[in-house]
Design a protein around this motif. Structure first.
Motif, PDB file in Angstrom:
ATOM      1  N   ILE A  61       1.821  22.861  -1.752  1.00 48.91           N
ATOM      2  CA  ILE A  61       1.944  23.741  -0.577  1.00 48.91           C
ATOM      3  C   ILE A  61       0.689  23.726   0.293  1.00 48.91           C
ATOM      4  CG2 ILE A  61       2.227  26.144   0.179  1.00 48.91           C
ATOM      5  CD1 ILE A  61       4.211  26.491  -2.150  1.00 48.91           C
ATOM      6  N   PRO A  62      -0.530  23.917  -0.255  1.00 50.81           N
ATOM      7  CA  PRO A  62      -1.720  23.854   0.611  1.00 50.81           C
ATOM      8  C   PRO A  62      -1.865  22.505   1.311  1.00 50.81           C
ATOM      9  CG  PRO A  62      -2.268  24.847  -1.506  1.00 50.81           C
ATOM     10  CD  PRO A  62      -0.888  24.277  -1.643  1.00 50.81           C
ATOM     11  N   LEU A  63      -1.582  21.419   0.592  1.00 53.61           N
ATOM     12  CA  LEU A  63      -1.689  20.072   1.164  1.00 53.61           C
ATOM     13  C   LEU A  63      -0.711  19.901   2.328  1.00 53.61           C
ATOM     14  CD1 LEU A  63      -3.106  17.282   0.577  1.00 53.61           C
ATOM     15  CD2 LEU A  63      -1.048  16.700  -0.723  1.00 53.61           C
ATOM     16  N   LEU A  64       0.533  20.333   2.134  1.00 54.03           N
ATOM     17  CA  LEU A  64       1.549  20.230   3.191  1.00 54.03           C
ATOM     18  C   LEU A  64       1.202  21.118   4.382  1.00 54.03           C
ATOM     19  CD1 LEU A  64       4.703  20.240   0.905  1.00 54.03           C
ATOM     20  CD2 LEU A  64       4.149  18.440   2.536  1.00 54.03           C
ATOM     21  N   ALA A  65       0.750  22.334   4.095  1.00 52.43           N
ATOM     22  CA  ALA A  65       0.421  23.273   5.175  1.00 52.43           C
ATOM     23  C   ALA A  65      -0.698  22.727   6.057  1.00 52.43           C
ATOM     24  CB  ALA A  65       0.035  24.624   4.586  1.00 52.43           C
ATOM     25  N   GLU A  66      -1.734  22.173   5.430  1.00 50.99           N
ATOM     26  CA  GLU A  66      -2.848  21.606   6.197  1.00 50.99           C
ATOM     27  C   GLU A  66      -2.389  20.374   6.991  1.00 50.99           C
ATOM     28  OE1 GLU A  66      -5.715  22.898   6.606  1.00 50.99           O
ATOM     29  OE2 GLU A  66      -6.126  24.229   4.896  1.00 50.99           O
ATOM     30  N   HIS A  67      -1.505  19.573   6.388  1.00 46.91           N
ATOM     31  CA  HIS A  67      -0.967  18.391   7.072  1.00 46.91           C
ATOM     32  C   HIS A  67      -0.182  18.801   8.319  1.00 46.91           C
ATOM     33  CE1 HIS A  67       1.115  14.592   7.753  1.00 46.91           C
ATOM     34  NE2 HIS A  67       2.261  15.250   7.689  1.00 46.91           N
ATOM     35  N   PHE A  68       0.714  19.774   8.174  1.00 49.85           N
ATOM     36  CA  PHE A  68       1.502  20.233   9.321  1.00 49.85           C
ATOM     37  C   PHE A  68       0.597  20.845  10.386  1.00 49.85           C
ATOM     38  CE2 PHE A  68       5.154  20.905   6.133  1.00 49.85           C
ATOM     39  CZ  PHE A  68       5.652  19.638   6.384  1.00 49.85           C
ATOM     40  N   ASP A 106       0.843  -1.188   0.000  1.00 50.90           N
ATOM     41  CA  ASP A 106       0.000   0.000   0.000  1.00 50.90           C
ATOM     42  C   ASP A 106       0.874   1.232   0.000  1.00 50.90           C
ATOM     43  OD1 ASP A 106       0.908   0.183   2.660  1.00 50.90           O
ATOM     44  OD2 ASP A 106      -0.737  -1.088   3.331  1.00 50.90           O
ATOM     45  N   GLU A 107       0.323   2.346   0.455  1.00 51.42           N
ATOM     46  CA  GLU A 107       1.046   3.607   0.413  1.00 51.42           C
ATOM     47  C   GLU A 107       1.757   3.931   1.715  1.00 51.42           C
ATOM     48  OE1 GLU A 107       1.292   5.641  -2.528  1.00 51.42           O
ATOM     49  OE2 GLU A 107       0.693   3.648  -3.152  1.00 51.42           O
ATOM     50  N   ASP A 108       1.795   3.016   2.674  1.00 50.10           N
ATOM     51  CA  ASP A 108       2.448   3.297   3.944  1.00 50.10           C
ATOM     52  C   ASP A 108       3.923   3.624   3.779  1.00 50.10           C
ATOM     53  OD1 ASP A 108       0.091   2.886   5.197  1.00 50.10           O
ATOM     54  OD2 ASP A 108       0.611   0.968   6.128  1.00 50.10           O
ATOM     55  N   TRP A 109       4.554   3.021   2.807  1.00 52.01           N
ATOM     56  CA  TRP A 109       5.995   3.212   2.618  1.00 52.01           C
ATOM     57  C   TRP A 109       6.347   4.672   2.367  1.00 52.01           C
ATOM     58  CZ3 TRP A 109       8.502   4.840  -1.933  1.00 52.01           C
ATOM     59  CH2 TRP A 109       7.647   5.050  -3.032  1.00 52.01           C
ATOM     60  N   ARG A 110       5.438   5.447   1.753  1.00 55.50           N
ATOM     61  CA  ARG A 110       5.719   6.831   1.400  1.00 55.50           C
ATOM     62  C   ARG A 110       4.815   7.805   2.147  1.00 55.50           C
ATOM     63  NH1 ARG A 110       2.442   9.372  -3.156  1.00 55.50           N
ATOM     64  NH2 ARG A 110       2.574  10.825  -1.433  1.00 55.50           N
ATOM     65  N   ALA A 111       4.267   7.354   3.298  1.00 54.20           N
ATOM     66  CA  ALA A 111       3.274   8.151   4.015  1.00 54.20           C
ATOM     67  C   ALA A 111       3.817   9.503   4.469  1.00 54.20           C
ATOM     68  CB  ALA A 111       2.756   7.372   5.229  1.00 54.20           C
ATOM     69  N   GLU A 112       5.126   9.605   4.737  1.00 52.37           N
ATOM     70  CA  GLU A 112       5.690  10.863   5.212  1.00 52.37           C
ATOM     71  C   GLU A 112       5.895  11.876   4.084  1.00 52.37           C
ATOM     72  OE1 GLU A 112       8.512   9.967   8.939  1.00 52.37           O
ATOM     73  OE2 GLU A 112       9.113   8.878   7.141  1.00 52.37           O
ATOM     74  N   LEU A 113       5.850  11.413   2.860  1.00 50.34           N
ATOM     75  CA  LEU A 113       6.066  12.307   1.711  1.00 50.34           C
ATOM     76  C   LEU A 113       4.710  12.742   1.174  1.00 50.34           C
ATOM     77  CD1 LEU A 113       8.967  10.227   0.273  1.00 50.34           C
ATOM     78  CD2 LEU A 113       9.166  12.630   0.883  1.00 50.34           C
ATOM     79  N   ILE A 114       4.219  13.838   1.712  1.00 50.22           N
ATOM     80  CA  ILE A 114       2.879  14.343   1.376  1.00 50.22           C
ATOM     81  C   ILE A 114       2.937  15.068   0.038  1.00 50.22           C
ATOM     82  CG2 ILE A 114       0.959  15.751   2.182  1.00 50.22           C
ATOM     83  CD1 ILE A 114       1.685  13.438   4.050  1.00 50.22           C
ATOM     84  N   SER A 115       2.175  14.581  -0.936  1.00 51.90           N
ATOM     85  CA  SER A 115       2.221  15.207  -2.258  1.00 51.90           C
ATOM     86  C   SER A 115       1.106  14.703  -3.148  1.00 51.90           C
ATOM     87  CB  SER A 115       3.565  14.918  -2.933  1.00 51.90           C
ATOM     88  OG  SER A 115       3.579  15.407  -4.252  1.00 51.90           O
ATOM     89  N   HIS A 116       0.647  15.594  -4.052  1.00 48.44           N
ATOM     90  CA  HIS A 116      -0.179  15.124  -5.155  1.00 48.44           C
ATOM     91  C   HIS A 116       0.297  15.734  -6.471  1.00 48.44           C
ATOM     92  CE1 HIS A 116      -3.189  18.588  -4.015  1.00 48.44           C
ATOM     93  NE2 HIS A 116      -2.128  19.029  -4.610  1.00 48.44           N
ATOM     94  N   SER A 117       1.516  16.253  -6.489  1.00 46.50           N
ATOM     95  CA  SER A 117       2.064  16.838  -7.713  1.00 46.50           C
ATOM     96  C   SER A 117       2.554  15.736  -8.642  1.00 46.50           C
ATOM     97  CB  SER A 117       3.218  17.798  -7.386  1.00 46.50           C
ATOM     98  OG  SER A 117       4.386  17.086  -7.034  1.00 46.50           O
ATOM     99  N   ALA A 118       2.439  15.986  -9.945  1.00 45.35           N
ATOM    100  CA  ALA A 118       2.858  14.993 -10.933  1.00 45.35           C
ATOM    101  C   ALA A 118       4.355  14.722 -10.834  1.00 45.35           C
ATOM    102  CB  ALA A 118       2.500  15.491 -12.343  1.00 45.35           C
ATOM    103  N   ARG A 119       5.125  15.764 -10.558  1.00 50.37           N
ATOM    104  CA  ARG A 119       6.585  15.593 -10.504  1.00 50.37           C
ATOM    105  C   ARG A 119       6.989  14.694  -9.333  1.00 50.37           C
ATOM    106  NH1 ARG A 119      11.203  20.280 -11.188  1.00 50.37           N
ATOM    107  NH2 ARG A 119      12.991  18.942 -10.783  1.00 50.37           N
ATOM    108  N   MET A 120       6.366  14.914  -8.177  1.00 51.73           N
ATOM    109  CA  MET A 120       6.693  14.081  -7.023  1.00 51.73           C
ATOM    110  C   MET A 120       6.212  12.649  -7.215  1.00 51.73           C
ATOM    111  SD  MET A 120       8.541  15.295  -4.580  1.00 51.73           S
ATOM    112  CE  MET A 120       8.118  14.260  -3.184  1.00 51.73           C
ATOM    113  N   HIS A 121       5.048  12.466  -7.823  1.00 56.99           N
ATOM    114  CA  HIS A 121       4.545  11.114  -8.047  1.00 56.99           C
ATOM    115  C   HIS A 121       5.453  10.351  -9.009  1.00 56.99           C
ATOM    116  CE1 HIS A 121       0.932  10.595  -5.725  1.00 56.99           C
ATOM    117  NE2 HIS A 121       0.520  11.797  -6.063  1.00 56.99           N
ATOM    118  N   ALA A 122       5.982  11.044 -10.027  1.00 58.25           N
ATOM    119  CA  ALA A 122       6.917  10.386 -10.943  1.00 58.25           C
ATOM    120  C   ALA A 122       8.178   9.962 -10.192  1.00 58.25           C
ATOM    121  CB  ALA A 122       7.269  11.328 -12.089  1.00 58.25           C
TER     122      ALA A 122
END
Length: 467
Positions: free
Chosen positions: A330-337, A145-161
């Motif tokens: 940025i909005p996703l990370l800010a809300e997460h923090f 599942d996605e637990d391995w990357r749970a600390e890397l909060i992102s939905h950007s195409a560049r980060m997903h690649a």
């Protein structure tokens, strides 16, 4: 037998996302309808330029592209995709297919090749087989599942690649070099690779090569025996031995002294560690993941980093984007923090006001994700209302991080800004830019690749480049 039709009741986010590229509007519309009817989500593009734009903002599971397009050919686009999204499969369609074309395409890594007119069932079968072949291996635990990357909060195409590539790399035992500016999350990515690897149950040991004084670094890495030096009153197990069976993360490896680089190279070659003062080496089994914000190519040229060690640690290279290069996160990370910090400060906070989020999204962020976290913590500590106002965000943003750059990093930033300016001046014409820079085209292209720049970004009305 695997069904070709996706379950109609499957949630949209679980259905494969396809990018369909063809300059025939009738075929594009027909294929889009057919694929959507079979449970796929489809984005369509009529040109390579339109496809590039979609690849920059969306995450896809597969690309289905015509070979002949008005502004280029599908094989050239495939090469671009392979460079930027190595885990993204590409199937090519053509009305001009020949056996040699198919052989060339598949030898270069194309996932599939269909000649028009093609049978719909053949297309659907090829799609299903390709997606099944490139899907993560089913199982349990972090790799399933996605637990391995749970600390890397992102939905950007560049980060997903980047994360798709990291997950592929994790399955191997290859040494990884993570590049990126300070504060981009290099250790988080290293931990994610470890969690997704077969070594996940073994230790992950991290050491910052730039934070430990040089006289102590050797003992910390290799350990020492009692009496090895003045003050060595007991046996000390080094971090290389502590990571046995698991992963050793060497942060800021570019700051490692040359003498220790030689000893580390010997460990990687011999797979054995000899503690300081010991007479024999002890076997060690580990994976090395390194990280640096320095320009190691410049360090090599200056004789500050060993070439043989560089090639040992740089079997696979990953580069983390700056926060300015992934603003959609940025909005996703800010809300997460904010959610985590609200618990820490025992405050009832519901989020950011819209204009506060706008201020965060348009800020410069020289300190990257780490600076964003610090800003969110400051506004959280000072907040007196449930909704964080813009005034608090602007106050926190005015406190700029103190940044004392070393010479290699200052040189890297100057070089990148210089390349951006010269490409702007020449509107992306590489020949003119290389001539102005007094470099040949090959060397100039190498410089562009090192800094993640492509000439297309500076031609016409391309997207702005963050400096």
């Amino acid at each position: 037998m695997t069904s070709l039709r996706q379950p109609a009741t499957a949630p949209a986010r679980n259905r494969p996302q396809l990018l369909l590229i063809d300059d025939d509007p009738d075929l594009l519309r027909l294929l889009s309808m057919r694929l959507k009817a079979n449970g796929y989500r489809v984005s369509a593009a009529a040109s390579i330029e339109a496809a590039r734009s979609l690849l920059g903002v969306e995450r896809f599971d597969l690309v289905l592209s015509d070979v002949r397009l008005p502004d280029g050919d599908g094989l050239a686009l495939f090469e671009e995709i392979r460079q930027q999204h190595p885990a993204l499969p590409v199937i090519l369609l053509t009305a001009h297919g020949t056996i040699p074309d198919a052989v060339e395409a598949t030898s270069r890594g194309v996932a599939g090749y269909l000649t028009k007119p093609f049978d719909s069932q053949a297309l659907l079968a090829t799609l299903a087989q390709t997606l099944q072949r490139t899907a993560p291996t089913p199982g349990t635990g972090p790799k399933a599942d996605e637990d391995w990357r749970a600390e890397l909060i992102s939905h950007s195409a560049r980060m997903h690649a980047l994360l798709d590539e990291a997950r592929l790399i994790a399955a191997s035992d290859a040494s990884v070099l993570i590049r990126g500016d300070s504060g981009t999350g290099k250790e988080l990515l290293a931990r994610a690779i470890h969690r997704a690897s077969p070594r996940a149950a073994a230790p992950f040991v991290a050491i910052n090569c730039g934070a430990i004084p040089e006289p102590l670094l050797e003992s910390e890495l290799f350990g020492h025996v009692r009496g090895a030096f003045t003050g060595a009153t007991h046996h000390h197990t080094g971090l290389l031995q502590a990571a046995h069976g698991g992963t050793l993360f060497l942060d800021e490896i570019g700051d490692m002294p040359l003498a220790l680089q030689v000893k580390l190279l010997r460990v990687l070659q011999e797979r054995a560690v000899r503690p300081v003062g010991a007479t024999r080496a002890e076997p060690v089994d580990l994976r090395i993941i390194s990280a640096t914000h320095r320009d190691l190519d410049a360090a090599l040229a200056d004789g500050q980093f060993r070439e043989d060690l560089y090639y040992r640690i740089n079997v696979v290279s990953l580069e983390l984007p700056t926060l300015a290069e992934r603003r959609e996160d940025i909005p996703l990370l800010a809300e997460h923090f904010l959610r985590g910090l609200a618990v820490k400060y025992a405050k009832d906070l519901s989020g950011f006001a819209p204009d506060a989020l706008e201020a965060l999204a348009t800020a410069q962020w020289p300190g990257n994700v780490r600076q964003l976290q610090n800003v969110v913590e400051q506004v959280c500590a000072l907040a007196t209302t449930q909704l964080i106002p813009r005034t608090l965000v602007e106050r926190a943003l005015r406190v700029r991080p103190i940044e004392a750059l070393g010479y290699p990093e200052a040189k890297r930033r100057f070089e990148r800004n210089y390349l951006i300016q010269i490409l702007k001046l020449t509107a992306g014409n590489v020949s003119d830019a290389a001539r102005l820079a007094e470099r040949n085209r090959t060397e100039f292209y190498r410089l562009l690749q090192r800094h993640g720049l492509t000439p297309d970004l500076f031609r016409g009305e391309g997207p702005a480049v963050d400096r």
